[in-house]
Design an enzyme around this catalytic site. Structure first.
Site, PDB file in Angstrom:
ATOM      1  CD  GLN A  18      -7.922 -39.181 -10.693  1.00 33.96           C
ATOM      2  OE1 GLN A  18      -8.588 -38.378 -11.290  1.00 33.96           O
ATOM      3  NE2 GLN A  18      -7.954 -39.235  -9.379  1.00 33.96           N
ATOM      4  CD  GLU A 141      -5.776 -33.892  -7.943  1.00 34.33           C
ATOM      5  OE1 GLU A 141      -5.850 -34.708  -8.858  1.00 34.33           O
ATOM      6  OE2 GLU A 141      -5.761 -32.658  -8.145  1.00 34.33           O
ATOM      7  CG  ASP A 173      -4.215 -37.619  -9.559  1.00 31.15           C
ATOM      8  OD1 ASP A 173      -2.983 -37.499  -9.594  1.00 31.15           O
ATOM      9  OD2 ASP A 173      -4.830 -38.028  -8.571  1.00 31.15           O
TER      10      ASP A 173
END
Ligand code: CAO
Length: 420
Positions: A18, A141, A173
Site C-alpha cells: 500500500q 501499517e 501506509d
C-alpha cells in the site's frame, strides 16, 4: 492525451502493498507515466490478497494501482537486470518500498543508480529511517502506528476497552506514500535547478509521528503543567507523566464528543460528532432550546463548562434522542455548529456529493467489469484527474520493451527466459 502537469515524467514503480503504490498512483493520476515493475507470474502480492472474485485482481490491488502500466520483469535474472538498467537510464524517478536492503541485494544500490543515471530520483519507503536502531525491521501499517505514537494516544484509557488502539485510517501506509509524493515532487523541482537527482526517503514511523504532532505538543504541555484541560480525565481524574488516551475528545481547543442519535441501539453508526466552540456557546444554547445556559455562570465560559462537559454532552444526547443523525446535523448546521454524521462506508460509497466531485469514481477493468474506487482528494481548477483501471499483470510488458528499443524477437526471447 490531455495536458496533465506531470505528463512527461517517467516513473519506475517498484512498489508493493500500500505505502508505495498509493504514492505512485497519485503521481499517475496527475499525468506521470508510471511503470509498475512486477515479478513474472506473481506480481504485487495484493493482486491475490483478499479476493472477492476468483482469479481476478483483488480490489486491494485495483484501488491502489489505477492509471499505471505493468511491466513483468524478474530483476534478479541477468536479462531482467539489463532491462531495468535501461529503464533507469531513461526514467526520472524510481520509487520502491521493499524491505531494508532488498534493492542493494538486487544490485541497485544508490551508488549504482547514480552511475547509471545521475539525474534519477530514488524514492523509498521504509519502516524506520536510515541509521535508526530498528532500521532492519520490516514494517506494516499497524506496526508503524505503534512505533509512531498513534496507537498509544488512540482509544480508551479506562474500562474494558482500555489499551492502545489502531486507527482504521492508513496512517502508516497511504499517509507515508503521500509524504513521499511531496518528497518526490520537491526533489524534481530541485533537479530542475541543479540537474541532479537525489535520494528521498520517508520512514513510516516518521510519517505517523508527523500526523501525531499534536500529541507531542500535549506531552510537552503535560510535562510543564501536570494536566491537560481538554482531555476527559480533566479535572476529575489524575494524569500520569505520559499523554493519556482521550477516547473521542476534541483534542484541540474545542471540546467535542461522539453522541448517540435516534436508532443507535440497532444502527452501529447512528451518531454525530458535536463540537462545542468556545465563541459559539449562545447558538448552541439556541439550537438545543436551553436559553438558561446563556446566562448561567456555570456555563458561560469554556473554563466554567469544562468540569461538567460530560453532563453537557449528556444533555445534548437527550436532545438527539428523537432525531436521526442527518436530521440533527440539518438543524445544527443552521446554528453554525461544527458537526457531522458518523458515516458508514456504505453511506460514503453511495454519497451523491462524493460521486459528483470525483472523490468516489467508477472505473472500467478488463476482467472485473468495473469497480468503485476513491478518486483524487486534491481538486484543481485546471486539472480533472481521470481515473483509469489498474493494469493486468504484465499487460504493458511488450509495449514498454518496444519503447526501450527491443525488437519483437528480443521480446519473445525475454518472455521465454522469464517463463514461470
Ligand atoms: N523480480 C525479482 N525479485 C523481486 C522483484 C522482481 N520484480 N520484486 C521484488 N523482488 C524481490 C526483492 O528483491 C526481495 O528479495 P530479497 O529479500 O531476496 O532481497 C523480495 O522480492 C521482496 O522482499 P520484501 O522484503 O520487500 O518483501 P516481504 O513480503 O518479505 O515484506 C514488507 C513486505 C512490506 C514488510 C517489506 O517490503 C517492507 O518492510 N517494506 C518497507 C516498509 C513498507 O513499505 N511497508 C508498508 C507496506 S504496505 O502495508
Amino acid at each position: 492525451m490531455s495536458n496533465k502537469p506531470l505528463n512527461g515524467i517517467k516513473i519506475i514503480d517498484f512498489t508493493h502493498v500500500q505505502a508505495g503504490p498509493a504514492c505512485t498512483q497519485m503521481l499517475a493520476w496527475f499525468g506521470a507515466d508510471v511503470i509498475k515493475v512486477e515479478r513474472p507470474g506473481a506480481g504485487d502480492v495484493t493482486r491475490t490478497q483478499l479476493r472477492d472474485i476468483p482469479n481476478v485482481d483483488a480490489l486491494y490491488f485495483t484501488m491502489l494501482n489505477s492509471n499505471k502500466r505493468s511491466l513483468s520483469l524478474d530483476t534478479k535474472k541477468p536479462e531482467g537486470k539489463a532491462i531495468l538498467e535501461k529503464l533507469i537510464k531513461e526514467s526520472d524517478v524510481l520509487v520502491e518500498n521493499f524491505g531494508p536492503g532488498a534493492l542493494d541485494r538486487m544490485g541497485f544500490s544508490w551508488e549504482r543508480i547514480q552511475e547509471l543515471n545521475p539525474k534519477l530520483i530514488l524514492a523509498s519507503v521504509k519502516g524506520f529511517s536510515d541509521g535508526h536502531h530498528y532500521e532492519d525491521l520490516k514494517v506494516y501499517e499497524n506496526v508503524a502506528q505503534c512505533a509512531g505514537g498513534a496507537a498509544s494516544t488512540t482509544g480508551w484509557w479506562k474500562g474494558e476497552q482500555a489499551g492502545p488502539m489502531i486507527s482504521s485510517a492508513a496512517l502508516g501506509d497511504s499517509n507515508t506514500g503521500m509524504h513521499l509524493a511531496i518528497g518526490i515532487l520537491t526533489a524534481y523541482i530541485g533537479r530542475l535547478q541543479t540537474g541532479k537527482g537525489q535520494k528521498v526517503a520517508v520512514a513510516m514511523q516518521d510519517a505517523v509521528l508527523n500526523l501525531c504532532r499534536v500529541k507531542m505538543r500535549d506531552q510537552l504541555r503535560l510535562e510543564k503543567l501536570g494536566y491537560l484541560e481538554e482531555y476527559p480525565q480533566y479535572p476529575h481524574e489524575s494524569f500520569s507523566d505520559v499523554v493519556p488516551r482521550g477516547g473521542n475528545a476534541g483534542g484541540g481547543g474545542q471540546p467535542g464528543w461522539i453522541l448517540k442519535c435516534k436508532g443507535w441501539e440497532t444502527d452501529p453508526n447512528a451518531y454525530i460528532y458535536f463540537t462545542v466552540q468556545g465563541h459559539a456557546w449562545e447558538p448552541i444554547c439556541d439550537a438545543l432550546g436551553k436559553p438558561e445556559w446563556k446566562t448561567d455562570p456555570a456555563y458561560t465560559t469554556p473554563k466554567a463548562r469544562q468540569p461538567h462537559i460530560t453532563d453537557i454532552f449528556a444533555a445534548i444526547e437527550d436532545w438527539l434522542k428523537d432525531k436521526t443523525k442527518f436530521e440533527a446535523v440539518d438543524i445544527l448546521r443552521k446554528f453554525d455548529i461544527p458537526c457531522a454524521p458518523v458515516l458508514s462506508m456504505k453511506e460514503l460509497l453511495n454519497d451523491e456529493s462524493l460521486r459528483k466531485s470525483g472523490s468516489i469514481v467508477e472505473v472500467p477493468h478488463k476482467e472485473r467489469g468495473s469497480y468503485f474506487t476513491v478518486g483524487s482528494p486534491i481538486k484543481f481548477s485546471d486539472l480533472k484527474p481521470e481515473i483509469t483501471g489498474s493494469p493486468l499483470l504484465g499487460e504493458h510488458t511488450d509495449e514498454v520493451l518496444a519503447d526501450l528499443g527491443y525488437t519483437p524477437e528480443q521480446i519473445k526471447a525475454l518472455h521465454a527466459a522469464q517463463a514461470v
